[in-house]
Enzyme design. Structure first.
Site, PDB file in Angstrom:
ATOM      1  N   GLY A  49       0.828  -1.199   0.000  1.00 51.08           N
ATOM      2  CA  GLY A  49       0.000   0.000   0.000  1.00 51.08           C
ATOM      3  C   GLY A  49       0.862   1.248   0.000  1.00 51.08           C
ATOM      4  O   GLY A  49       2.074   1.191   0.251  1.00 51.08           O
ATOM      5  N   GLY A  88      -1.222   2.947   6.367  1.00 50.13           N
ATOM      6  CA  GLY A  88      -1.566   2.283   7.631  1.00 50.13           C
ATOM      7  C   GLY A  88      -1.101   0.830   7.707  1.00 50.13           C
ATOM      8  O   GLY A  88      -1.643   0.049   8.489  1.00 50.13           O
ATOM      9  N   THR A 136       0.359  -0.150  11.202  1.00 55.72           N
ATOM     10  CA  THR A 136      -0.741  -0.148  12.174  1.00 55.72           C
ATOM     11  C   THR A 136      -1.580  -1.405  11.996  1.00 55.72           C
ATOM     12  O   THR A 136      -1.890  -2.104  12.965  1.00 55.72           O
ATOM     13  CB  THR A 136      -1.616   1.110  11.948  1.00 55.72           C
ATOM     14  OG1 THR A 136      -0.758   2.245  11.900  1.00 55.72           O
ATOM     15  CG2 THR A 136      -2.650   1.281  13.027  1.00 55.72           C
ATOM     16  N   GLU A 193       8.925  -3.601   8.022  1.00 59.66           N
ATOM     17  CA  GLU A 193       9.812  -3.043   6.996  1.00 59.66           C
ATOM     18  C   GLU A 193      11.051  -2.476   7.713  1.00 59.66           C
ATOM     19  O   GLU A 193      10.915  -1.776   8.715  1.00 59.66           O
ATOM     20  CB  GLU A 193       9.054  -1.921   6.269  1.00 59.66           C
ATOM     21  CG  GLU A 193       9.706  -1.466   5.002  1.00 59.66           C
ATOM     22  CD  GLU A 193       8.813  -0.454   4.263  1.00 59.66           C
ATOM     23  OE1 GLU A 193       8.259   0.446   4.914  1.00 59.66           O
ATOM     24  OE2 GLU A 193       8.687  -0.578   3.040  1.00 59.66           O
ATOM     25  N   GLN A 220      17.364   1.915  -3.740  1.00 60.04           N
ATOM     26  CA  GLN A 220      16.647   0.708  -4.182  1.00 60.04           C
ATOM     27  C   GLN A 220      17.487  -0.554  -4.021  1.00 60.04           C
ATOM     28  O   GLN A 220      16.959  -1.614  -3.719  1.00 60.04           O
ATOM     29  CB  GLN A 220      16.175   0.840  -5.644  1.00 60.04           C
ATOM     30  CG  GLN A 220      15.132   1.910  -5.883  1.00 60.04           C
ATOM     31  CD  GLN A 220      13.890   1.885  -4.994  1.00 60.04           C
ATOM     32  OE1 GLN A 220      13.337   2.930  -4.683  1.00 60.04           O
ATOM     33  NE2 GLN A 220      13.432   0.714  -4.571  1.00 60.04           N
ATOM     34  N   ARG A 240       5.569  -4.968   2.854  1.00 56.70           N
ATOM     35  CA  ARG A 240       6.121  -4.832   1.509  1.00 56.70           C
ATOM     36  C   ARG A 240       7.058  -6.002   1.178  1.00 56.70           C
ATOM     37  O   ARG A 240       7.316  -6.851   2.029  1.00 56.70           O
ATOM     38  CB  ARG A 240       6.829  -3.485   1.290  1.00 56.70           C
ATOM     39  CG  ARG A 240       5.897  -2.290   1.447  1.00 56.70           C
ATOM     40  CD  ARG A 240       6.390  -1.093   0.638  1.00 56.70           C
ATOM     41  NE  ARG A 240       5.460   0.015   0.701  1.00 56.70           N
ATOM     42  CZ  ARG A 240       5.637   1.105   1.443  1.00 56.70           C
ATOM     43  NH1 ARG A 240       6.717   1.251   2.162  1.00 56.70           N
ATOM     44  NH2 ARG A 240       4.752   2.073   1.425  1.00 56.70           N
ATOM     45  N   ASP A 297       9.143  -3.526  -4.261  1.00 56.05           N
ATOM     46  CA  ASP A 297      10.375  -2.743  -4.409  1.00 56.05           C
ATOM     47  C   ASP A 297      10.614  -2.453  -5.883  1.00 56.05           C
ATOM     48  O   ASP A 297      10.861  -1.313  -6.290  1.00 56.05           O
ATOM     49  CB  ASP A 297      11.555  -3.545  -3.825  1.00 56.05           C
ATOM     50  CG  ASP A 297      12.740  -2.668  -3.512  1.00 56.05           C
ATOM     51  OD1 ASP A 297      13.450  -2.280  -4.453  1.00 56.05           O
ATOM     52  OD2 ASP A 297      12.952  -2.332  -2.333  1.00 56.05           O
ATOM     53  N   ARG A 325      -2.220  11.432   6.776  1.00 48.83           N
ATOM     54  CA  ARG A 325      -1.656  10.502   7.776  1.00 48.83           C
ATOM     55  C   ARG A 325      -0.142  10.672   7.884  1.00 48.83           C
ATOM     56  O   ARG A 325       0.428  10.620   8.972  1.00 48.83           O
ATOM     57  CB  ARG A 325      -2.001   9.058   7.401  1.00 48.83           C
ATOM     58  CG  ARG A 325      -3.475   8.781   7.622  1.00 48.83           C
ATOM     59  CD  ARG A 325      -3.870   7.387   7.231  1.00 48.83           C
ATOM     60  NE  ARG A 325      -5.326   7.286   7.276  1.00 48.83           N
ATOM     61  CZ  ARG A 325      -6.030   6.269   6.833  1.00 48.83           C
ATOM     62  NH1 ARG A 325      -5.423   5.225   6.301  1.00 48.83           N
ATOM     63  NH2 ARG A 325      -7.345   6.271   6.917  1.00 48.83           N
ATOM     64  N   GLU A 352      10.296  12.585   5.593  1.00 49.55           N
ATOM     65  CA  GLU A 352       9.205  12.679   4.604  1.00 49.55           C
ATOM     66  C   GLU A 352       8.617  14.086   4.499  1.00 49.55           C
ATOM     67  O   GLU A 352       7.611  14.279   3.806  1.00 49.55           O
ATOM     68  CB  GLU A 352       8.094  11.684   4.984  1.00 49.55           C
ATOM     69  CG  GLU A 352       8.551  10.229   4.861  1.00 49.55           C
ATOM     70  CD  GLU A 352       7.595   9.246   5.532  1.00 49.55           C
ATOM     71  OE1 GLU A 352       6.729   9.693   6.312  1.00 49.55           O
ATOM     72  OE2 GLU A 352       7.737   8.038   5.285  1.00 49.55           O
TER      73      GLU A 352
HETATM   74  N1  ATP Z   1      -7.006   3.554   9.068  1.00 45.90           N
HETATM   75  C1  ATP Z   1      -6.438   4.625   9.626  1.00 45.90           C
HETATM   76  N2  ATP Z   1      -7.147   5.740   9.869  1.00 45.90           N
HETATM   77  C2  ATP Z   1      -6.560   6.828  10.402  1.00 45.90           C
HETATM   78  N3  ATP Z   1      -5.249   6.901  10.728  1.00 45.90           N
HETATM   79  C3  ATP Z   1      -4.503   5.821  10.503  1.00 45.90           C
HETATM   80  C4  ATP Z   1      -5.046   4.625   9.950  1.00 45.90           C
HETATM   81  N4  ATP Z   1      -4.052   3.709   9.851  1.00 45.90           N
HETATM   82  C5  ATP Z   1      -2.939   4.301  10.296  1.00 45.90           C
HETATM   83  N5  ATP Z   1      -3.205   5.559  10.697  1.00 45.90           N
HETATM   84  C6  ATP Z   1      -2.216   6.560  11.171  1.00 45.90           C
HETATM   85  O1  ATP Z   1      -1.515   6.982   9.987  1.00 45.90           O
HETATM   86  C7  ATP Z   1      -0.114   7.115  10.243  1.00 45.90           C
HETATM   87  C8  ATP Z   1       0.664   6.183   9.314  1.00 45.90           C
HETATM   88  O2  ATP Z   1       0.383   4.836   9.663  1.00 45.90           O
HETATM   89  P1  ATP Z   1       1.470   3.678   9.508  1.00 45.90           P
HETATM   90  O3  ATP Z   1       2.766   4.108  10.076  1.00 45.90           O
HETATM   91  O4  ATP Z   1       0.839   2.425  10.009  1.00 45.90           O
HETATM   92  O5  ATP Z   1       1.583   3.649   7.909  1.00 45.90           O
HETATM   93  P2  ATP Z   1       2.475   2.733   6.958  1.00 45.90           P
HETATM   94  O6  ATP Z   1       1.624   2.376   5.795  1.00 45.90           O
HETATM   95  O7  ATP Z   1       3.061   1.604   7.721  1.00 45.90           O
HETATM   96  O8  ATP Z   1       3.607   3.762   6.526  1.00 45.90           O
HETATM   97  P3  ATP Z   1       4.913   3.518   5.593  1.00 45.90           P
HETATM   98  O9  ATP Z   1       4.449   3.468   4.183  1.00 45.90           O
HETATM   99  O10 ATP Z   1       5.755   4.711   5.859  1.00 45.90           O
HETATM  100  O11 ATP Z   1       5.574   2.253   6.037  1.00 45.90           O
HETATM  101  C9  ATP Z   1       0.070   6.800  11.710  1.00 45.90           C
HETATM  102  O12 ATP Z   1       0.117   8.024  12.395  1.00 45.90           O
HETATM  103  C10 ATP Z   1      -1.163   5.985  12.095  1.00 45.90           C
HETATM  104  O13 ATP Z   1      -1.514   6.166  13.446  1.00 45.90           O
HETATM  105  N1  GNG Z   2      12.006   5.133  -3.119  1.00 48.56           N
HETATM  106  C1  GNG Z   2      11.557   4.183  -2.304  1.00 48.56           C
HETATM  107  N2  GNG Z   2      11.680   2.905  -2.672  1.00 48.56           N
HETATM  108  C2  GNG Z   2      11.237   1.882  -1.908  1.00 48.56           C
HETATM  109  O1  GNG Z   2      11.356   0.715  -2.288  1.00 48.56           O
HETATM  110  C3  GNG Z   2      10.639   2.224  -0.667  1.00 48.56           C
HETATM  111  N3  GNG Z   2      10.112   1.495   0.334  1.00 48.56           N
HETATM  112  C4  GNG Z   2       9.732   2.341   1.273  1.00 48.56           C
HETATM  113  N4  GNG Z   2      10.005   3.606   0.901  1.00 48.56           N
HETATM  114  C5  GNG Z   2       9.805   4.809   1.725  1.00 48.56           C
HETATM  115  C6  GNG Z   2       8.377   5.179   1.902  1.00 48.56           C
HETATM  116  C7  GNG Z   2       8.355   5.735   3.304  1.00 48.56           C
HETATM  117  O2  GNG Z   2       8.746   7.095   3.268  1.00 48.56           O
HETATM  118  C8  GNG Z   2       9.424   4.959   4.024  1.00 48.56           C
HETATM  119  C9  GNG Z   2       8.924   3.816   4.874  1.00 48.56           C
HETATM  120  O3  GNG Z   2       8.081   2.981   4.156  1.00 48.56           O
HETATM  121  O4  GNG Z   2      10.299   4.474   3.018  1.00 48.56           O
HETATM  122  C10 GNG Z   2      10.569   3.562  -0.308  1.00 48.56           C
HETATM  123  N5  GNG Z   2      10.997   4.553  -1.104  1.00 48.56           N
END
Ligand code: ATP
Ligand code: GNG
Length: 289
Positions: free
Chosen positions: A29, A34, A37, A54, A96, A128, A133, A188, A197
């Site tokens: 995603g 999220g 989470t 990750e 990468q 992921r 990737d 988020r 970021e």
């Molecule tokens: N379904 C949701 N609704 C609202 N807020 C959310 C939801 N899921 C996660 N969050 C909030 O959004 C933010 C990002 O969530 P999270 O770190 O789980 O994302 P991620 O997809 O793992 O990020 P990344 O791509 O960086 O690895 C956090 O502050 C979390 O509390």
């Molecule tokens: N360029 C790039 N390539 C990747 O394969 C990749 N995987 C994660 N990310 C970035 C997203 C979040 O900021 C942060 C944590 O997910 O790292 C990436 N960025």
């Protein structure tokens, strides 16, 4: 050259399976949708599921020995995630290579004994994968011009080689795709406030969203199951109650499958969430067992 080891089902002396085969699923995603989470909730809801996070902290602190003057060694810590965001043309290829290598290492880790002893359906969940990737992030960087055509050719060559060499060891039985509008991801991301970021803009998230949608709509994927689970509660963090729903689509790729989870909202009331996740997990079990 090593032959890829078979996962799961290790045969006992009489030829009977000694261990339950551990299924492998990745959560995919957009940035900040999220995944972590959701992964934490999955792990706390299902004792048979093990989540492999990750390795972001590794990307944020790469230690390198540096020779200063004659014999003095010092250790420098580089934040490759920050370098990639600050100067993507210079650092995307390096990023990468490292992100893919660290994902490969994660995907090659053997399942913990707890999962191997499980009587149910043990599942190892990766945040992921080596596939996103390449087919989402690296491709996106190439299309944005942050990876040049030589770097892209080199990346694809070694990626194909490694995936072929490790074969079954890195294969996935399923993908859970968390989807939210890019604007929601941006909100988020800003709320989370990860320093590296700070410069991430909506158009970058929109491009990544399209990359995910493209991969998910590959013609070889076919919808097997679709279900919508709705619910709401007053602790909902989202402002729009009509978006308080979770959609689950399950696609099959030949004998494999992809779970497509349209998660607009996270219910912060744990019991409600765990109930929903249990239903979701039952759906998944239906298909992967
Ligand atoms: N379904 C949701 N609704 C609202 N807020 C959310 C939801 N899921 C996660 N969050 C909030 O959004 C933010 C990002 O969530 P999270 O770190 O789980 O994302 P991620 O997809 O793992 O990020 P990344 O791509 O960086 O690895 C956090 O502050 C979390 O509390
Ligand atoms: N360029 C790039 N390539 C990747 O394969 C990749 N995987 C994660 N990310 C970035 C997203 C979040 O900021 C942060 C944590 O997910 O790292 C990436 N960025």
């Amino acid at each position: 050259m090593k032959t890829p080891q078979k996962r799961g089902h290790v045969s006992a002396a009489g030829g009977l399976p000694a261990e339950a085969p551990v299924k492998r699923v990745s959560i995919e995603g957009n940035i900040a949708v999220g995944k972590s989470t959701f992964a934490r909730l999955l792990q706390s809801t299902c004792s048979d599921w093990e989540v492999m996070a990750e390795p972001v902290s590794k990307w944020q602190s790469i230690q390198s020995g540096q020779r200063v003057k004659e014999r003095t060694n010092t250790t420098t810590v580089s934040n490759l995630l920050q370098m990639m965001y600050q100067d993507p043309q210079r650092w995307s290829y390096t990023f990468q290579t490292y992100s893919c290598m660290s994902r490969l290492r994660t995907q090659l880790q053997p399942p913990p004994a707890r999962l191997l002893r499980s009587q149910g359906t043990p599942v190892q969940v990766y945040e992921r994968s080596v596939y996103s990737d390449r087919y989402i992030f690296a491709l996106n960087m190439f299309e944005l011009g942050c990876i040049n055509s030589t770097e892209w050719a080199v990346y694809q060559d070694w990626h194909s080689f490694l995936v072929e060499q490790f074969g079954q060891q890195v294969e996935l039985e399923g993908i859970i795709y968390l989807r939210a509008p890019p604007q929601t991801c941006l909100e988020r991301l800003e709320r989370r406030g990860r320093a590296e970021e700070e410069g991430v803009k909506l158009d970058y998230l929109e491009k990544l969203h399209l990359q995910h949608e493209r991969v998910i709509s590959e013609p070889c994927l076919q919808v097997m199951k679709q279900q919508e689970i709705s619910g709401c509660n007053k602790h909902n963090v989202e402002s729009n109650p009509t978006e308080t729903k979770m959609r689950i689509y399950i696609f099959s790729v030949k004998y494999k499958l992809i779970l497509y989870l349209n998660m607009y909202v996270l219910f912060y009331v744990q019991i409600m969430l765990q109930m929903l996740i249990k239903m979701f997990v039952l759906q998944l079990f239906d298909v992967i067992t």
